[in-house]
Design an enzyme around this catalytic site. Structure first.
Site, mmCIF file in Angstrom:
data_model
loop_
_atom_site.group_PDB
_atom_site.id
_atom_site.type_symbol
_atom_site.label_atom_id
_atom_site.label_comp_id
_atom_site.label_asym_id
_atom_site.label_seq_id
_atom_site.Cartn_x
_atom_site.Cartn_y
_atom_site.Cartn_z
ATOM 1 N N ASP A 186 0.885 -1.170 0.000
ATOM 2 C CA ASP A 186 0.000 0.000 0.000
ATOM 3 C C ASP A 186 0.920 1.216 0.000
ATOM 4 O O ASP A 186 1.572 1.518 1.005
ATOM 5 C CB ASP A 186 -0.897 -0.002 1.241
ATOM 6 C CG ASP A 186 -1.872 1.169 1.267
ATOM 7 O OD1 ASP A 186 -1.666 2.136 0.501
ATOM 8 O OD2 ASP A 186 -2.828 1.130 2.052
ATOM 9 N N HIS A 187 1.003 1.904 -1.137
ATOM 10 C CA HIS A 187 2.013 2.954 -1.281
ATOM 11 C C HIS A 187 1.840 4.069 -0.254
ATOM 12 O O HIS A 187 2.791 4.797 0.051
ATOM 13 C CB HIS A 187 1.997 3.528 -2.707
ATOM 14 C CG HIS A 187 0.872 4.466 -2.983
ATOM 15 N ND1 HIS A 187 -0.373 4.039 -3.393
ATOM 16 C CD2 HIS A 187 0.802 5.823 -2.901
ATOM 17 C CE1 HIS A 187 -1.154 5.086 -3.554
ATOM 18 N NE2 HIS A 187 -0.483 6.176 -3.268
ATOM 19 N N LYS A 191 4.774 6.850 2.352
ATOM 20 C CA LYS A 191 4.913 8.306 2.333
ATOM 21 C C LYS A 191 5.649 8.793 3.578
ATOM 22 O O LYS A 191 5.432 8.300 4.685
ATOM 23 C CB LYS A 191 3.529 8.967 2.217
ATOM 24 C CG LYS A 191 2.885 8.758 0.851
ATOM 25 C CD LYS A 191 1.539 9.448 0.761
ATOM 26 C CE LYS A 191 0.913 9.282 -0.615
ATOM 27 N NZ LYS A 191 1.634 10.018 -1.669
ATOM 28 N N ASP A 244 -11.840 1.486 -2.692
ATOM 29 C CA ASP A 244 -10.631 1.998 -3.328
ATOM 30 C C ASP A 244 -9.745 2.756 -2.353
ATOM 31 O O ASP A 244 -8.518 2.741 -2.490
ATOM 32 C CB ASP A 244 -11.006 2.917 -4.500
ATOM 33 C CG ASP A 244 -9.815 3.288 -5.365
ATOM 34 O OD1 ASP A 244 -9.079 2.379 -5.781
ATOM 35 O OD2 ASP A 244 -9.619 4.489 -5.626
ATOM 36 N N HIS A 249 -5.911 2.537 2.266
ATOM 37 C CA HIS A 249 -5.143 3.724 2.661
ATOM 38 C C HIS A 249 -5.594 4.307 3.996
ATOM 39 O O HIS A 249 -4.793 4.486 4.920
ATOM 40 C CB HIS A 249 -5.264 4.835 1.605
ATOM 41 C CG HIS A 249 -4.753 4.453 0.254
ATOM 42 N ND1 HIS A 249 -3.802 3.487 0.047
ATOM 43 C CD2 HIS A 249 -5.048 4.935 -0.974
ATOM 44 C CE1 HIS A 249 -3.532 3.391 -1.235
ATOM 45 N NE2 HIS A 249 -4.281 4.253 -1.883
ATOM 46 N N LYS A 349 -13.675 12.112 -4.740
ATOM 47 C CA LYS A 349 -13.119 12.619 -5.986
ATOM 48 C C LYS A 349 -13.872 13.879 -6.414
ATOM 49 O O LYS A 349 -15.004 14.110 -5.996
ATOM 50 C CB LYS A 349 -13.203 11.551 -7.078
ATOM 51 C CG LYS A 349 -12.224 10.395 -6.871
ATOM 52 C CD LYS A 349 -12.169 9.486 -8.068
ATOM 53 C CE LYS A 349 -11.068 8.438 -7.903
ATOM 54 N NZ LYS A 349 -9.719 9.035 -7.912
#
Length: 508
Positions: A186-187, A191, A244, A249, A349
């Site tokens: 999970d990018h 961070k 998503d 996240h 979004k």
């Protein structure tokens, strides 16, 4: 998380989906920057796999174009690229055919012989989720010495589309590999500011004593985007904001905020504490879904002087879609530290601002001693951790305004990465790929963590999918989401925190 300067062992890095967007935009630029900074192994090779008929030269040209466009270090230095690219090769392949894995086996054995020692092998699955089982089974057939100690497999999100599919994929992977070989990436956890959460909490004696229900009134986590679904409409329409963003996240960030102090900086010890948080979150029943969750879908409108489409008009989206592009939820964590402290999360979004912000609001002083006129702009103390667009940690406190009168003003005590460290921070994928090469799983999700996150959200997923929203779309483009999201938090006497945008040009 790297804590030493020891270089990883010789590595064969294979990228399934090597001709795809993720490889060009993120993976290869990340590996190239690691090479520039001296973190790549002394001996390595990168093997890109894809169905397109490329030779090595053509493949390298495509990757160079990606680095020139997307690398944080700018355009590639010709001499350094020449050396780096000499370690890249392309393998035209079909993931469904045995020959692919036989060819990979031959490359690995050839490199072991050339280098005179056994290499670590990393298989990165940068492919659509339906190929995860096929490639995992194929990789497991590669016959090399000590493969259990050498093989590592990296799985991109989405990891399943619901609880049952996640369990099924975990069961398959664990039948083929040991859990220590599996890296569910999970990018967001790579961070810099997210990683700094642990340093901030557990390396400072100042905050831990007040990091609980006695001093913290509520917590907010917002991950908002100003873009629409762009060219991901087909994928997104089968997913939505809840799956998503919230399932992975946002819940991972929430775990870092709420976790108990680990006994040590050991990968499993840290991950145990994150799983504890997910298991302590109060489960959603029918009434909780009704009162503690909000969904939304964006309409057409105007953004920065340009007309934009509504979600249902986007390419690949069902004109009658019931998929949410906005989600807001209120969680409670049932343990001693956080009992009855609400955690509000939201994501959406086509919103007014691109930002990822954690806001921790402290309780008010127990007894105000200043007259009303001294504290007209009074604000409760707040800790703001900004992941993007800026990377910073702000502590908002009250202070006396200069002058003869006793007038109180909120002021910020700021730690800003840009102002403190002149060197540019590494991209999230640089951190995570280096961790994979070093065998450090601290920032990666374990099977039980994935399943606990899905189990928590399944009542909401099932409720939303079974009930068609009659008021979609319900928020305008370039807004802060549906009005009912404001009501979710306003009924508790709070409001959503937003980072001020200094310049509209900052919106990207």
């Amino acid at each position: 998380m790297k804590t030493t300067n020891i270089k990883p062992k010789p590595t064969v890095f294979t990228i399934f989906g090597g001709t795809g967007d993720l490889a060009a935009r993120k993976l290869i630029p990340a590996l190239y920057n690691l090479y520039l900074d001296g973190y790549m192994p002394a001996k390595f090779t990168i093997v890109g796999l894809g169905r397109t008929d490329y030779d090595n030269q053509k493949f390298r040209e495509i990757l160079l174009d990606g680095i020139n466009k997307f690398s944080r270090s700018g355009k590639a230095d010709a001499a350094k690229w020449k050396v780096f690219s000499s370690c890249i090769q392309y393998l035209q392949s079909d993931a469904k055919k045995d020959k692919t894995y036989q060819d990979l086996e031959a490359i690995i054995k050839e490199k072991d012989q050339e280098w005179g020692e056994e290499s670590n092998i990393i298989h990165y699955l940068s492919v659509a989720p339906q190929f995860f089982p096929i490639i995992s089974k194929g990789v497991a057939t590669i016959n090399i010495e000590n493969k259990e100690q050498r093989n590592r497999i990296v799985i991109e999100k989405p990891f399943g589309h619901d609880l049952d599919s996640a369990k099924e994929l975990n069961k398959l992977l664990q039948s083929l590999f040991d859990e220590t070989q599996i890296y569910r990436i999970d990018h967001y956890l790579g961070k810099e500011t997210v990683q700094n959460m642990m340093a901030f909490r557990f390396a400072n004696a100042l905050f831990e004593p007040i990091w609980n229900r006695n001093y913290i009134e509520h917590v907010q986590i917002s991950v908002t985007e100003d873009i629409g679904v762009e060219d991901r409409g087909g994928y997104y329409d089968g997913s939505g904001a809840l799956k998503d963003m919230v399932q992975n996240h946002i819940l991972q960030v929430l775990c870092l905020v709420a976790m108990e102090p680990p006994v040590s900086f050991n990968a499993d010890e840290v991950r145990n504490r994150r799983v504890d948080v997910l298991r302590a979150i109060r489960k959603f029943g029918h009434e909780e879904v009704k009162h503690n969750t909000v969904r939304g879908q964006y309409a057409s409108g105007w953004v920065a002087g340009e007309e934009v489409l509504g979600y249902r008009e986007e390419k690949g989206v069902d004109p009658n879609s019931n998929t949410e592009t906005f989600a807001a939820l209120k969680f409670f964590i049932d343990n001693w530290r956080w009992q009855n402290v609400p955690f509000y999360v939201r994501t959406g979004k086509r919103m007014h601002q691109k930002a990822s912000v954690i806001s921790i609001q402290f309780k008010d002083v127990p007894h105000p001693i200043f007259p009303i006129e001294a504290s007209e702009s009074w604000q409760q103390n707040r800790l703001i951790i900004s992941i993007q667009p800026e990377m910073s940690i702000r502590l908002q406190v009250q202070a006396k305004r200069p002058g003869l009168d006793m007038i109180l003003n909120p002021v910020d005590m700021v730690f800003n990465y840009d102002g403190t460290y002149p060197a540019e921070s590494p991209e999230a994928y640089e951190t995570l790929l280096l961790d994979v090469m070093e065998g450090d799983q601290t920032l990666f999700m374990r099977a039980d963590q994935i399943e606990a996150a899905w189990e928590l959200l399944m009542p909401v997923v099932e409720n939303w999918e079974s009930r068609k929203s009659i008021n979609f779309p319900n928020y305008a483009a370039d807004s802060w989401g549906p009005e009912i999201a404001e009501a979710l938090i306003a009924k508790d006497g709070f409001h959503w925190f937003t980072m001020p945008v200094k310049n509209k040009k900052d919106k990207k």
